[in-house]
Design a protein around this motif. Structure first.
Motif, mmCIF file in Angstrom:
data_model
loop_
_atom_site.group_PDB
_atom_site.id
_atom_site.type_symbol
_atom_site.label_atom_id
_atom_site.label_comp_id
_atom_site.label_asym_id
_atom_site.label_seq_id
_atom_site.Cartn_x
_atom_site.Cartn_y
_atom_site.Cartn_z
ATOM 1 N N TYR A 268 0.809 -1.121 0.001
ATOM 2 C CA TYR A 268 -0.048 -0.181 -0.286
ATOM 3 C C TYR A 268 0.801 1.124 -0.021
ATOM 4 O O TYR A 268 1.648 1.195 0.781
ATOM 5 N N SER A 269 0.476 2.092 -0.978
ATOM 6 C CA SER A 269 1.348 3.328 -0.974
ATOM 7 C C SER A 269 0.391 4.448 -0.641
ATOM 8 O O SER A 269 -0.532 4.903 -1.444
ATOM 9 N N PRO B 157 -2.539 9.852 9.373
ATOM 10 C CA PRO B 157 -2.141 8.730 10.280
ATOM 11 C C PRO B 157 -3.134 7.722 10.368
ATOM 12 O O PRO B 157 -2.695 6.673 10.932
ATOM 13 N N VAL B 158 -4.076 7.832 9.711
ATOM 14 C CA VAL B 158 -5.042 6.539 9.885
ATOM 15 C C VAL B 158 -4.537 5.254 9.352
ATOM 16 O O VAL B 158 -4.881 4.278 9.685
ATOM 17 N N TYR B 159 -3.841 5.508 8.185
ATOM 18 C CA TYR B 159 -3.366 4.291 7.329
ATOM 19 C C TYR B 159 -2.465 3.332 8.355
ATOM 20 O O TYR B 159 -2.576 2.071 8.314
ATOM 21 N N LYS B 160 -1.424 4.029 9.056
ATOM 22 C CA LYS B 160 -0.642 3.471 10.135
ATOM 23 C C LYS B 160 -1.454 2.718 11.047
ATOM 24 O O LYS B 160 -0.801 1.441 11.375
ATOM 25 N N GLU B 161 -2.263 2.670 11.377
ATOM 26 C CA GLU B 161 -3.297 2.013 12.320
ATOM 27 C C GLU B 161 -3.769 0.882 11.804
ATOM 28 O O GLU B 161 -3.792 -0.148 12.829
ATOM 29 N N LEU B 162 -4.088 0.652 10.540
ATOM 30 C CA LEU B 162 -4.723 -0.535 10.127
ATOM 31 C C LEU B 162 -3.817 -1.548 8.970
ATOM 32 O O LEU B 162 -3.789 -2.597 8.915
ATOM 33 N N ILE B 163 -2.816 -0.898 8.607
ATOM 34 C CA ILE B 163 -2.177 -1.559 7.353
ATOM 35 C C ILE B 163 -0.939 -2.031 7.978
ATOM 36 O O ILE B 163 -0.016 -1.209 8.901
ATOM 37 N N LEU B 164 -0.414 -3.285 7.926
ATOM 38 C CA LEU B 164 0.865 -4.085 8.373
ATOM 39 C C LEU B 164 1.996 -3.091 7.976
ATOM 40 O O LEU B 164 2.055 -2.573 6.713
ATOM 41 N N TYR B 165 3.176 -2.886 8.934
ATOM 42 C CA TYR B 165 4.132 -2.196 8.708
ATOM 43 C C TYR B 165 4.879 -2.649 7.286
ATOM 44 O O TYR B 165 5.559 -1.662 6.770
ATOM 45 N N ASN B 166 5.149 -3.823 7.231
ATOM 46 C CA ASN B 166 5.813 -4.278 6.086
ATOM 47 C C ASN B 166 4.884 -4.310 4.760
ATOM 48 O O ASN B 166 5.477 -4.467 3.475
ATOM 49 N N LYS B 167 3.730 -3.931 4.968
ATOM 50 C CA LYS B 167 2.956 -3.801 3.558
ATOM 51 C C LYS B 167 2.657 -2.184 3.294
ATOM 52 O O LYS B 167 2.037 -1.875 2.240
#
Length: 121
Positions: free
Chosen positions: A52-53, A58-68
């Motif tokens: 995911y790019s 900040p909302v994105y960091k809450e749900l998307i895994l760090y490595n993706k």
């Protein structure tokens, strides 16, 4: 985007495949994590997304895994071009419009026709 009355403002979250230049899905709602969560769950069910790019909201960091997940401006121009086309062709999305949708469902159907040519997508 506005619905029912101009004071009811909603945001449009769009998942865009930059390599294939197509809209995968979208969600209309507030600007909070709950709305993005609905879109994210639809994407995870339907597609095998490896990366995911996004911008740095900040909302994105809450749900998307760090490595993706990565914050990247590389594809920002494509999504901004899409936003411009939406505002150009669908006047109620224009920033200084007097128009609004009566319901969220109507807005979703208009967007489905615009993106995929079919409201049953």
């Amino acid at each position: 985007m506005y619905y029912n009355k101009k004071r009811f403002k909603k945001w449009l979250w769009i998942a865009y495949n930059a390599e294939r230049k197509e809209v995968l899905d979208f969600e209309a709602g507030g600007r909070e994590a709950r709305t993005f969560d609905k879109l994210f769950r639809k994407l995870e069910r339907r597609y095998q997304i490896k990366r995911y790019s996004t911008d740095s909201y900040p909302v994105y960091k809450e749900l998307i895994l760090y490595n993706k997940y990565r914050t990247d401006k590389k594809y920002a121009q494509q999504i901004e071009n899409l936003n411009g086309r939406i505002r150009h062709y669908i006047k109620v999305f224009n920033r200084k419009t007097k128009g609004y949708f009566k319901t969220i469902k109507m807005a979703e159907n208009v967007l489905k026709l615009f993106f995929w040519g079919d409201i049953n997508y």
